[in-house]
Design an enzyme around this catalytic site. Sequence first.
Site, PDB file in Angstrom:
ATOM      1  N   HIS A  81       0.812  -1.218   0.000  1.00  0.00           N
ATOM      2  CA  HIS A  81       0.000   0.000   0.000  1.00  0.00           C
ATOM      3  C   HIS A  81       0.849   1.273   0.000  1.00  0.00           C
ATOM      4  O   HIS A  81       0.309   2.377   0.015  1.00  0.00           O
ATOM      5  CB  HIS A  81      -0.924  -0.013   1.234  1.00  0.00           C
ATOM      6  CG  HIS A  81      -2.072   0.930   1.151  1.00  0.00           C
ATOM      7  ND1 HIS A  81      -2.240   1.996   2.026  1.00  0.00           N
ATOM      8  CD2 HIS A  81      -3.115   0.988   0.298  1.00  0.00           C
ATOM      9  CE1 HIS A  81      -3.335   2.641   1.724  1.00  0.00           C
ATOM     10  NE2 HIS A  81      -3.892   2.071   0.687  1.00  0.00           N
TER      11      HIS A  81
ATOM     12  N   LYS B  44       3.220   4.364  -1.315  1.00  0.00           N
ATOM     13  CA  LYS B  44       3.321   5.196  -2.510  1.00  0.00           C
ATOM     14  C   LYS B  44       4.684   5.881  -2.474  1.00  0.00           C
ATOM     15  O   LYS B  44       4.909   6.782  -1.658  1.00  0.00           O
ATOM     16  CB  LYS B  44       2.225   6.269  -2.562  1.00  0.00           C
ATOM     17  CG  LYS B  44       0.822   5.723  -2.844  1.00  0.00           C
ATOM     18  CD  LYS B  44       0.117   5.290  -1.602  1.00  0.00           C
ATOM     19  CE  LYS B  44      -1.321   4.857  -1.928  1.00  0.00           C
ATOM     20  NZ  LYS B  44      -1.927   4.116  -0.823  1.00  0.00           N
TER      21      LYS B  44
ATOM     22  N   ASP C 240      16.829   9.437  -9.429  1.00  0.00           N
ATOM     23  CA  ASP C 240      18.276   9.682  -9.337  1.00  0.00           C
ATOM     24  C   ASP C 240      18.758   9.740  -7.887  1.00  0.00           C
ATOM     25  O   ASP C 240      19.815  10.327  -7.612  1.00  0.00           O
ATOM     26  CB  ASP C 240      18.641  10.984 -10.064  1.00  0.00           C
ATOM     27  CG  ASP C 240      18.417  10.904 -11.574  1.00  0.00           C
ATOM     28  OD1 ASP C 240      18.318   9.766 -12.081  1.00  0.00           O
ATOM     29  OD2 ASP C 240      18.349  11.954 -12.226  1.00  0.00           O
TER      30      ASP C 240
ATOM     31  N   HIS D   5      -9.154  11.280   0.871  1.00  0.00           N
ATOM     32  CA  HIS D   5      -8.236  10.146   0.912  1.00  0.00           C
ATOM     33  C   HIS D   5      -6.900  10.504   1.571  1.00  0.00           C
ATOM     34  O   HIS D   5      -6.045   9.650   1.753  1.00  0.00           O
ATOM     35  CB  HIS D   5      -8.000   9.642  -0.526  1.00  0.00           C
ATOM     36  CG  HIS D   5      -7.390   8.289  -0.616  1.00  0.00           C
ATOM     37  ND1 HIS D   5      -6.136   8.067  -1.142  1.00  0.00           N
ATOM     38  CD2 HIS D   5      -7.872   7.068  -0.244  1.00  0.00           C
ATOM     39  CE1 HIS D   5      -5.864   6.776  -1.107  1.00  0.00           C
ATOM     40  NE2 HIS D   5      -6.884   6.148  -0.562  1.00  0.00           N
TER      41      HIS D   5
ATOM     42  N   LYS E 157      -4.177  11.074   4.240  1.00  0.00           N
ATOM     43  CA  LYS E 157      -3.889  10.476   5.548  1.00  0.00           C
ATOM     44  C   LYS E 157      -2.876  11.385   6.251  1.00  0.00           C
ATOM     45  O   LYS E 157      -1.682  11.383   5.916  1.00  0.00           O
ATOM     46  CB  LYS E 157      -3.297   9.072   5.398  1.00  0.00           C
ATOM     47  CG  LYS E 157      -4.161   8.086   4.573  1.00  0.00           C
ATOM     48  CD  LYS E 157      -3.714   8.031   3.162  1.00  0.00           C
ATOM     49  CE  LYS E 157      -4.210   6.874   2.336  1.00  0.00           C
ATOM     50  NZ  LYS E 157      -5.479   6.311   2.480  1.00  0.00           N
TER      51      LYS E 157
ATOM     52  N   ASP F  91      -0.445  19.943  17.501  1.00  0.00           N
ATOM     53  CA  ASP F  91      -0.170  21.273  18.063  1.00  0.00           C
ATOM     54  C   ASP F  91       0.239  22.297  17.005  1.00  0.00           C
ATOM     55  O   ASP F  91       0.884  23.311  17.330  1.00  0.00           O
ATOM     56  CB  ASP F  91       0.931  21.190  19.132  1.00  0.00           C
ATOM     57  CG  ASP F  91       0.500  20.404  20.365  1.00  0.00           C
ATOM     58  OD1 ASP F  91      -0.723  20.321  20.614  1.00  0.00           O
ATOM     59  OD2 ASP F  91       1.383  19.866  21.064  1.00  0.00           O
TER      60      ASP F  91
END
Length: 484
Positions: free
Chosen positions: A224, A226, A231, A402, A404, A409
């Site tokens: 899951h 990403k 380089d 979507h 996350k 603070d």
Amino acid sequence: MEKFYQIVALAGVIGYWLLVASVTIRVVFKRRAVSVSLAWLMIIYIIPFVGVLLYFLFGELNLGRKRAERAQSMFGPYGDWFTQLHECQAHQPNLLNLQLAQIHDLCTNRTAIPALCGNTLSLQDTPDKILRSIIEDIEQAQTNIRMEFYIWQSGGLIDSVNSALIQAAKRGVNIQILIDSAGSPKFFRSHWYNIMREAGIDIRQALEVNAFRVFFRRLDLRLHRKIITIDDEVAYTGSMNMVDPEFFKKDAGVGEWIDVMVRVTGPTVNVLAAIHAWDWEVETGERHFPTFPVCTIETNGALHPIQVVPSGPGMPENLIQQVLTLAIHQAKRSVRITTPYFVPSDNLMQVIKMTAQRGVTVELLLPKKNDSLLVNWASKSFFSELLEAGVHIYQFDAGLLHTKSVVIDQQYCLVGSVNLDMRSLWLNFELTLVVDDYEFTKELYWVQENYLNQSTPISKERWEKRNFAHRMLERLFYLFNPLL
């Protein structure tokens, strides 16, 4: 003949009883949250035969023998590589603030991955901005590109990404792409897959799905993360799959998917490349360590420290949940969370409630419409407890939120691929960044503020007026918590 059938029936009953008894003993003796064990026992007893089958398919964390052996043998070499980072100038543990220092200590003791300074960060919060930036960096690539995603679906600007990768391969750039098999079946059947392979791009299916493998590896264990590194100098990570939201799941009835990605330069890029190398080796057996980072930083410059936190089978168990728990515990004024899927563990649920109960402003932003019916109803089963504890809950109205993210603070933040559900916290290969950068955190907080302005608050009074059928659906789907 009648007696024969009676004997067969009795043998079947005894056999099924022995099967259920043996599975019950296995569930009880597995060391995990009591609520998860009880939920599985409910499923096994309430749904005859099917419940036992579901447990064998989804009940235990099984990476598969070959991958598990690879992961075990990789701990030493990768640990040595990460340990070398402790000696470079970018590792400045004495200059970290108290909050990140504690998270840094946890991560270095469990994974050897330290927080590194000397990074630059750019928050990208629209699909057009994200994809055009990725295309531009791919067009500048000289030596290597590493990518891994859960979903890769052609259409819109993704076709331009595919074309840019093909052109990069033709000019000699080495490209390795790891894509989850279950998340991207359309891509692996598309003409783009064949064209990209013919151009010399090395594309592999992660955790390939087929009927035979069901008996040797947990089927819903997924890649899951990403990650893009180019380089070993530029990296991207966050919540967005390799999709153009204008062309993705248009018939799902949830609106456009809303995501963010973080573009990073500096020594953290090499850490992200090492995570990709880990995943590539677990899947293929091939080792491709990234270059070691140039670790010098300007002594008078801003530190911009980032702690990379990976999790998944073969890695230290429960690490991301520990980091989340530690970060929320440390909050003094506010915690703002965005997640599309909210089915927390008991421990995380108690931490969120206790944080609100000690006077910290806790805000939870969830999508009003969700692409998962199970998660949509299971999430709602937690609302009453949260509202009673003083947590502010908002439902985002302008699409499937979507992103996350967690902002603590308004000083530091967590952003990545991790949902606040059991699947992300316990099962999948995930990644989050802990970023101690005031300007970046403020920018992420403003993005969250924009989400908040497009959301509807849920009041405790209104929620208590929901009907009996609504309450029953919440509790019913809550039973499937371990499958979510």
